[in-house]
Design an enzyme around this catalytic site. Structure first.
Site, PDB file in Angstrom:
ATOM      1  CG  ASP A  42      -1.538  -0.947   1.764  1.00 52.63           C
ATOM      2  OD1 ASP A  42      -1.165  -2.323   1.218  1.00 52.63           O
ATOM      3  OD2 ASP A  42      -1.890  -1.329   3.073  1.00 52.63           O
ATOM      4  CD  GLU A 223      -7.198  -5.050   4.448  1.00 52.14           C
ATOM      5  OE1 GLU A 223      -5.788  -5.730   6.007  1.00 52.14           O
ATOM      6  OE2 GLU A 223      -6.931  -4.957   3.608  1.00 52.14           O
TER       7      GLU A 223
HETATM    8  C1  FRU Z   1      -3.347  -3.721   2.867  1.00 49.02           C
HETATM    9  C2  FRU Z   1      -3.321  -3.557   4.000  1.00 49.02           C
HETATM   10  C3  FRU Z   1      -4.036  -2.603   5.666  1.00 49.02           C
HETATM   11  C4  FRU Z   1      -2.232  -3.267   6.334  1.00 49.02           C
HETATM   12  C5  FRU Z   1      -1.327  -3.562   5.369  1.00 49.02           C
HETATM   13  C6  FRU Z   1       0.002  -4.412   5.694  1.00 49.02           C
HETATM   14  O1  FRU Z   1      -3.316  -4.093   1.134  1.00 49.02           O
HETATM   15  O2  FRU Z   1      -3.797  -5.077   4.096  1.00 49.02           O
HETATM   16  O3  FRU Z   1      -4.464  -3.303   5.601  1.00 49.02           O
HETATM   17  O4  FRU Z   1      -2.060  -2.181   6.979  1.00 49.02           O
HETATM   18  O5  FRU Z   1      -2.093  -3.757   4.448  1.00 49.02           O
HETATM   19  O6  FRU Z   1       0.798  -4.270   4.661  1.00 49.02           O
END
Ligand code: FRU
Length: 493
Positions: A42, A223
């Site tokens: 992300d 998320e």
């Molecule tokens: C989304 C996610 C978030 C988390 C991160 C961990 O892709 O699962 O919810 O903070 O990636 O790398």
């Protein structure tokens, strides 16, 4: 603090050595942001701070697989040319020992604050045994970050309406001298939802409400929420996990989309329309937006999908981002276009007008793997129009875009694209005056198709052979390429 400085130096050194080891690349994008080396997912902390754009991201500097999350960091004057900076956050404290998960950035009195999720595993079952708390780190120079002493600033929730273990990815903003953040979560019955907190000073936070939660086929966990105001409306972006396929929709492992409505800041209730996807392709997740000095709302997303095969791993890196995309709201929908700065990358323009297509046709000068194409097609009497991109000389390898007028469907097919995952995605698209507009960006291992001036977008990672650079046009009856422009894109990153 000494421990954090040590871990940051270790991560920077690992990245430097890794880069020396992997020199050859087939898949590294030329003009999209991608991992310097190691793994990225992300985008985080996307902000304009002191006249520079800052882009942070989920990062595992030690391998091209996901691992204990750090925050990588890059800066830019124009969102196109990025400088890789020192790793910003490393997991070092009891509250973030197993990862500095996603979050966002905000400026307060000249200081840059990062709000992120401190993640720890509490047992063997990685779906359930986790503790997630919200933390702050700050920097005076925009490069070196210290975690604050009062962490975590938001502890595990203890409310009936929120599952205590799944609370992550705070996105922060300010309105009327109050700070707000939305956080991704689920309820105790495994229904995805977004919760909101408020604060006067960034350090003491109060729970406001569950601003909205899923109904029906809406997923078990949401998320990476992002909330912003535009053109009189509030837009909430989020990435639901576990939405089941419906017709040609929701075939990716996880989705990313938005709802448009009105947030009541007093009650924390958000009245909104139905969920709409932000991208109809294969690879688009966890987008984050910023507002820049000129008032533009700009989105960038991870251009991969969880659990997909990523052939770039063999080159010591994994993960790329979409082009930065400008969002505008019109009639309760987002219009999504590449930012204008992307035009600065154009070189060697090739231009055609009023070209007739009625058989498989190659067009002089229209080929390449790092190109932009801007195309207006008049469907005339045809039902089917298509393009084969990244085609090899034997025509066995190709990536197909096809429009079927009778079904009002645009299809993107990567069954024969080369290495990597396969499949087809489709989006409903109506013609305007019998015409289709496509703005296409190819960058070695990625394809983005902006449809009808930003009405819809489809993004995909593809892994063609380096020599597969032919482009063929076809239709089942006469169609006319009213306008065809093609540019070679220059190297900027
Ligand atoms: C989304 C996610 C978030 C988390 C991160 C961990 O892709 O699962 O919810 O903070 O990636 O790398």
């Amino acid at each position: 603090m000494a421990e954090h400085t040590k871990e940051i130096s270790k991560a920077n050194e690992a990245l430097r050595l890794n880069k020396l080891q992997y020199k050859e690349t087939k898949y590294k994008p030329l003009y999209h942001f991608s991992a310097p080396s190691g793994w990225i997912n992300d985008p985080n902390g996307f902000i304009q701070y002191k006249d520079q754009y800052h882009l942070f991201y989920q990062h595992h500097p030690y391998s091209s697989d996901w691992g204990p999350m750090h925050w990588g960091h890059a800066t830019s004057d124009d969102l196109i040319n990025w400088n890789h900076e020192s790793v910003a956050l490393a997991p070092t404290e009891d509250y973030d020992r197993d990862g500095c998960f996603s979050g966002s950035a905000i400026e307060k009195d000249g200081t840059l604050y990062l709000m992120y999720t401190g993640h720890t595993w509490t047992g063997e079952n990685h779906d359930e045994d986790l503790k997630q708390v919200q933390c702050l780190a700050k920097s005076e120079d925009g490069i070196n970050f210290n975690k604050i002493k009062g962490n975590p600033v938001i502890d595990q929730p203890n409310f009936e309406s929120v599952h205590p273990n799944h609370v992550r990815d705070p996105k922060i903003w300010m309105k009327n001298n109050t700070y707000y953040c939305v956080i991704g979560s689920k309820n105790r019955d495994n229904v995805g939802q977004v919760i909101m907190y408020e604060s006067k000073d960034l350090k003491e936070w109060e729970f406001v409400n569950v601003i909205t939660k899923g109904e029906g086929n809406a997923g078990f966990m949401w998320e990476c929420p992002d909330l912003f105001h535009s053109n009189g409306k509030d837009v909430l972006i989020y990435s639901p996990q576990g939405v089941k396929p419906e017709g040609c929709l929701y075939h990716n492992l996880h989705q990313s989309g938005y709802v448009v409505g009105d947030l009541d800041y007093q009650t924390g209730e958000f009245e909104h329309d139905a969920f709409q996807l932000l991208d109809y392709g294969f690879d688009f997740y966890a987008p984050q937006t910023l507002i820049d000095g000129s008032g533009r709302r700009i989105l960038i997303a991870w251009m991969n999908m969880w659990e997909s095969e990523m052939p770039e791993k063999e080159e010591g890196w994994a993960g790329a981002f979409t082009l930065p995309r400008e969002l505008k709201i019109e009639n309760q929908r987002l219009i999504i276009q590449p930012i204008v700065e992307v035009k600065e990358l154009r070189t060697d323009r090739v231009n055609y007008n009023n070209l007739l297509i009625n058989e498989l046709k190659e067009i002089k000068g229209v080929n390449g793997q790092t190109i932009e194409i801007d195309l207006i097609v008049d469907m005339k009497n045809a039902d089917l129009f298509g393009m084969k991109l990244c085609t090899n000389s034997e025509m066995t390898e190709k990536t197909m875009i096809q429009y079927r007028k009778s079904k009002e469907k645009l299809m993107l097919n990567r069954d024969k694209s080369g290495k990597g995952p396969i499949g087809e995605r489709a989006a409903f698209v109506k013609l305007k005056d019998n015409r289709l507009h496509l703005n296409i960006f190819l960058d070695y291992s990625s394809l983005e198709v902006f449809i009808n001036h930003g009405e819809k977008v489809m993004s995909a990672r593809i892994y063609p052979d380096k020599l597969s650079d032919r482009i063929l046009f076809f239709s089942d009856n006469d169609t006319e390429l009213v306008k065809l422009e093609k540019w070679k894109m220059g190297q900027k990153i």
